[in-house]
Design a protein around this motif. Structure first.
Motif, PDB file in Angstrom:
ATOM      1  N   ARG A 183      10.382   4.114 -13.342  1.00 23.43           N
ATOM      2  CA  ARG A 183      10.757   2.695 -13.425  1.00 23.43           C
ATOM      3  C   ARG A 183      10.198   1.953 -12.200  1.00 23.43           C
ATOM      4  N   THR A 184      10.216   0.643 -12.310  1.00 27.72           N
ATOM      5  CA  THR A 184       9.758  -0.168 -11.177  1.00 27.72           C
ATOM      6  C   THR A 184      10.572   0.135  -9.934  1.00 27.72           C
ATOM      7  N   VAL A 185      11.869   0.336 -10.107  1.00 32.39           N
ATOM      8  CA  VAL A 185      12.731   0.613  -8.966  1.00 32.39           C
ATOM      9  C   VAL A 185      12.385   1.948  -8.321  1.00 32.39           C
ATOM     10  N   ASP A 186      11.863   2.899  -9.108  1.00 31.36           N
ATOM     11  CA  ASP A 186      11.467   4.192  -8.545  1.00 31.36           C
ATOM     12  C   ASP A 186      10.270   4.021  -7.609  1.00 31.36           C
ATOM     13  N   LEU A 187       9.315   3.170  -8.019  1.00 35.58           N
ATOM     14  CA  LEU A 187       8.163   2.894  -7.166  1.00 35.58           C
ATOM     15  C   LEU A 187       8.598   2.190  -5.893  1.00 35.58           C
ATOM     16  N   ALA A 188       9.539   1.269  -6.034  1.00 31.85           N
ATOM     17  CA  ALA A 188      10.026   0.530  -4.870  1.00 31.85           C
ATOM     18  C   ALA A 188      10.655   1.476  -3.854  1.00 31.85           C
ATOM     19  N   LYS A 189      11.417   2.444  -4.353  1.00 30.34           N
ATOM     20  CA  LYS A 189      12.074   3.398  -3.458  1.00 30.34           C
ATOM     21  C   LYS A 189      11.056   4.323  -2.799  1.00 30.34           C
ATOM     22  N   ALA A 190       9.920   4.557  -3.461  1.00 30.11           N
ATOM     23  CA  ALA A 190       8.924   5.495  -2.941  1.00 30.11           C
ATOM     24  C   ALA A 190       8.371   5.055  -1.594  1.00 30.11           C
ATOM     25  N   ILE A 191       8.254   3.733  -1.385  1.00 26.99           N
ATOM     26  CA  ILE A 191       7.740   3.244  -0.092  1.00 26.99           C
ATOM     27  C   ILE A 191       8.704   2.258   0.563  1.00 26.99           C
ATOM     28  N   ASN A 192       9.923   2.223   0.038  1.00 32.33           N
ATOM     29  CA  ASN A 192      10.981   1.405   0.645  1.00 32.33           C
ATOM     30  C   ASN A 192      10.626  -0.083   0.683  1.00 32.33           C
ATOM     31  N   VAL A 193      10.266  -0.615  -0.489  1.00 32.24           N
ATOM     32  CA  VAL A 193      10.036  -2.048  -0.627  1.00 32.24           C
ATOM     33  C   VAL A 193      10.879  -2.550  -1.787  1.00 32.24           C
ATOM     34  N   SER A 194      10.884  -3.862  -1.977  1.00 32.29           N
ATOM     35  CA  SER A 194      11.679  -4.440  -3.056  1.00 32.29           C
ATOM     36  C   SER A 194      10.961  -4.281  -4.394  1.00 32.29           C
ATOM     37  N   LEU A 198      -2.510  -1.658  -7.958  1.00 34.00           N
ATOM     38  CA  LEU A 198      -2.176  -0.526  -8.812  1.00 34.00           C
ATOM     39  C   LEU A 198      -3.075  -0.518 -10.040  1.00 34.00           C
ATOM     40  N   PRO A 199      -3.299   0.653 -10.621  1.00 35.76           N
ATOM     41  CA  PRO A 199      -4.072   0.699 -11.870  1.00 35.76           C
ATOM     42  C   PRO A 199      -3.285   0.073 -13.002  1.00 35.76           C
ATOM     43  N   SER A 200      -3.945  -0.191 -14.106  1.00 36.68           N
ATOM     44  CA  SER A 200      -3.249  -0.781 -15.251  1.00 36.68           C
ATOM     45  C   SER A 200      -2.141   0.145 -15.713  1.00 36.68           C
ATOM     46  N   VAL A 201      -1.118  -0.434 -16.305  1.00 36.36           N
ATOM     47  CA  VAL A 201       0.047   0.344 -16.734  1.00 36.36           C
ATOM     48  C   VAL A 201       0.381   0.014 -18.181  1.00 36.36           C
ATOM     49  N   GLU A 202       0.715   1.027 -18.922  1.00 35.13           N
ATOM     50  CA  GLU A 202       1.087   0.835 -20.324  1.00 35.13           C
ATOM     51  C   GLU A 202       2.562   0.491 -20.429  1.00 35.13           C
ATOM     52  N   ARG A 203       2.927  -0.072 -21.555  1.00 40.01           N
ATOM     53  CA  ARG A 203       4.327  -0.387 -21.826  1.00 40.01           C
ATOM     54  C   ARG A 203       4.825   0.466 -22.984  1.00 40.01           C
ATOM     55  N   GLY A 204       6.072   0.861 -22.885  1.00 44.95           N
ATOM     56  CA  GLY A 204       6.676   1.650 -23.945  1.00 44.95           C
ATOM     57  C   GLY A 204       7.106   0.781 -25.107  1.00 44.95           C
ATOM     58  N   SER A 205       7.688   1.413 -26.110  1.00 48.15           N
ATOM     59  CA  SER A 205       8.142   0.676 -27.292  1.00 48.15           C
ATOM     60  C   SER A 205       9.236  -0.320 -26.954  1.00 48.15           C
ATOM     61  N   ASN A 206       9.926  -0.078 -25.857  1.00 49.47           N
ATOM     62  CA  ASN A 206      10.987  -0.995 -25.425  1.00 49.47           C
ATOM     63  C   ASN A 206      10.453  -2.142 -24.576  1.00 49.47           C
ATOM     64  N   GLY A 207       9.135  -2.164 -24.322  1.00 46.78           N
ATOM     65  CA  GLY A 207       8.526  -3.236 -23.544  1.00 46.78           C
ATOM     66  C   GLY A 207       8.498  -2.988 -22.053  1.00 46.78           C
ATOM     67  N   TYR A 208       9.123  -1.916 -21.586  1.00 48.60           N
ATOM     68  CA  TYR A 208       9.153  -1.611 -20.163  1.00 48.60           C
ATOM     69  C   TYR A 208       7.840  -0.953 -19.735  1.00 48.60           C
ATOM     70  N   ARG A 209       7.444  -1.220 -18.489  1.00 47.77           N
ATOM     71  CA  ARG A 209       6.252  -0.574 -17.964  1.00 47.77           C
ATOM     72  C   ARG A 209       6.495   0.920 -17.782  1.00 47.77           C
ATOM     73  N   GLN A 210       5.491   1.707 -18.115  1.00 45.68           N
ATOM     74  CA  GLN A 210       5.598   3.154 -18.010  1.00 45.68           C
ATOM     75  C   GLN A 210       4.727   3.645 -16.847  1.00 45.68           C
ATOM     76  N   TYR A 211       5.324   3.609 -15.667  1.00 45.68           N
ATOM     77  CA  TYR A 211       4.606   4.055 -14.478  1.00 45.68           C
ATOM     78  C   TYR A 211       4.551   5.578 -14.432  1.00 45.68           C
ATOM     79  N   THR A 212       3.470   6.112 -13.883  1.00 45.75           N
ATOM     80  CA  THR A 212       3.295   7.544 -13.740  1.00 45.75           C
ATOM     81  C   THR A 212       3.136   7.901 -12.271  1.00 45.75           C
ATOM     82  N   GLN A 213       2.921   9.206 -12.016  1.00 46.31           N
ATOM     83  CA  GLN A 213       2.691   9.645 -10.638  1.00 46.31           C
ATOM     84  C   GLN A 213       1.458   8.972 -10.048  1.00 46.31           C
TER      85      GLN A 213
END
Length: 243
Positions: free
Chosen positions: A8-19, A32-47
């Motif tokens: 999730r976006t919040v997981d990325l934020a926690k990775a480097i301690n930003v908002s 960041l590279p392009s990111v796909e969205r899931g069926s729910n419309g949320y961004r699907q971030y990867t490693q």
């Protein structure tokens, strides 16, 4: 890369301690590279995105926001050459600044103990007397004036050039610097530095700037290390053909 796990976006934020908003800013600016969205419309971030974010964070510390944005955007567009050119240009700029600081510091140290005291009176003398006082021809003073190194006072009634104690001090500094084989660009920089503060303080200020520049170079080196790892993992260079 584990593409089966999404973040999730919040997981990325926690990775480097930003908002969370800062992560969105990174995404919008091309860090960041392009990111796909899931069926729910949320961004699907990867490693990949987490590593890109960590790399971008390091590159920003070394190269500044604008340069880092251009470098990362170029890499994500598979334009390695543009990214490398930007890195090289930044290093060349730092080296130019370092050379200027070193030269100014050398000149300041060379003349610091010989500099005349700061002016306390308002006595004025004509250009001929000023030239005689420092042992150079009048033509030298006129040439240095043309170079913007001296600003003698013009008498409105007769258009004569007069040198007060401040200009005489600048004149003596110029003579000392010319004796040290300084070029006009270096003399101009040194005079500007001395106008701002006393010689010893000017030396200390430049030494502080050199230390800050060394720290910036170290941060660039750390950024480059992060970039190498990131490129090798996700954006490998194509093998060069042998001609």
């Amino acid at each position: 890369m584990n593409v089966g796990r999404y973040f999730r976006t919040v997981d990325l934020a926690k990775a480097i301690n930003v908002s969370v908003q800062q992560v969105r800013n990174y995404q919008a600016e091309g860090f960041l590279p392009s990111v796909e969205r899931g069926s729910n419309g949320y961004r699907q971030y990867t490693q990949h995105h987490i590593d890109a974010l960590k790399t971008a964070h390091q590159v920003i510390k070394g190269y500044g926001w604008c340069n880092a944005q251009q470098i990362m955007a170029a890499l994500h567009q598979a334009d390695h050459q543009t990214a490398f050119n930007l890195i090289n240009q930044h290093h060349a700029k730092l080296d130019t600044i370092r050379q200027q600081l070193d030269q100014t510091l050398t000149l300041l140290k060379a003349v610091a103990d010989q500099l005349p005291p700061s002016p306390r009176h308002t006595q004025r003398i004509l250009v001929g007397e000023a030239a005689k006082a420092v042992g150079v021809p009048i033509s030298a003073l006129r040439f240095w004036e043309q170079q913007g190194l001296l600003q003698p006072i013009r008498q409105a009634s007769n258009n004569y050039r007069y040198y007060d104690e401040r200009q005489l001090r600048r004149l003596r500094i110029i003579v000392l610097l010319r004796q040290a084989n300084a070029d006009f660009s270096s003399i101009r920089t040194t005079l500007e530095t001395l106008d701002q503060q006393q010689p010893q303080r000017a030396v200390a200020a430049i030494e502080q700037r050199r230390a800050a520049l060394a720290q910036q170079s170290w941060e660039c080196l750390q950024a480059n290390t992060a970039l190498v790892s990131y490129i090798q993992s996700y954006l490998p260079l194509k093998p060069m053909s042998i001609i």
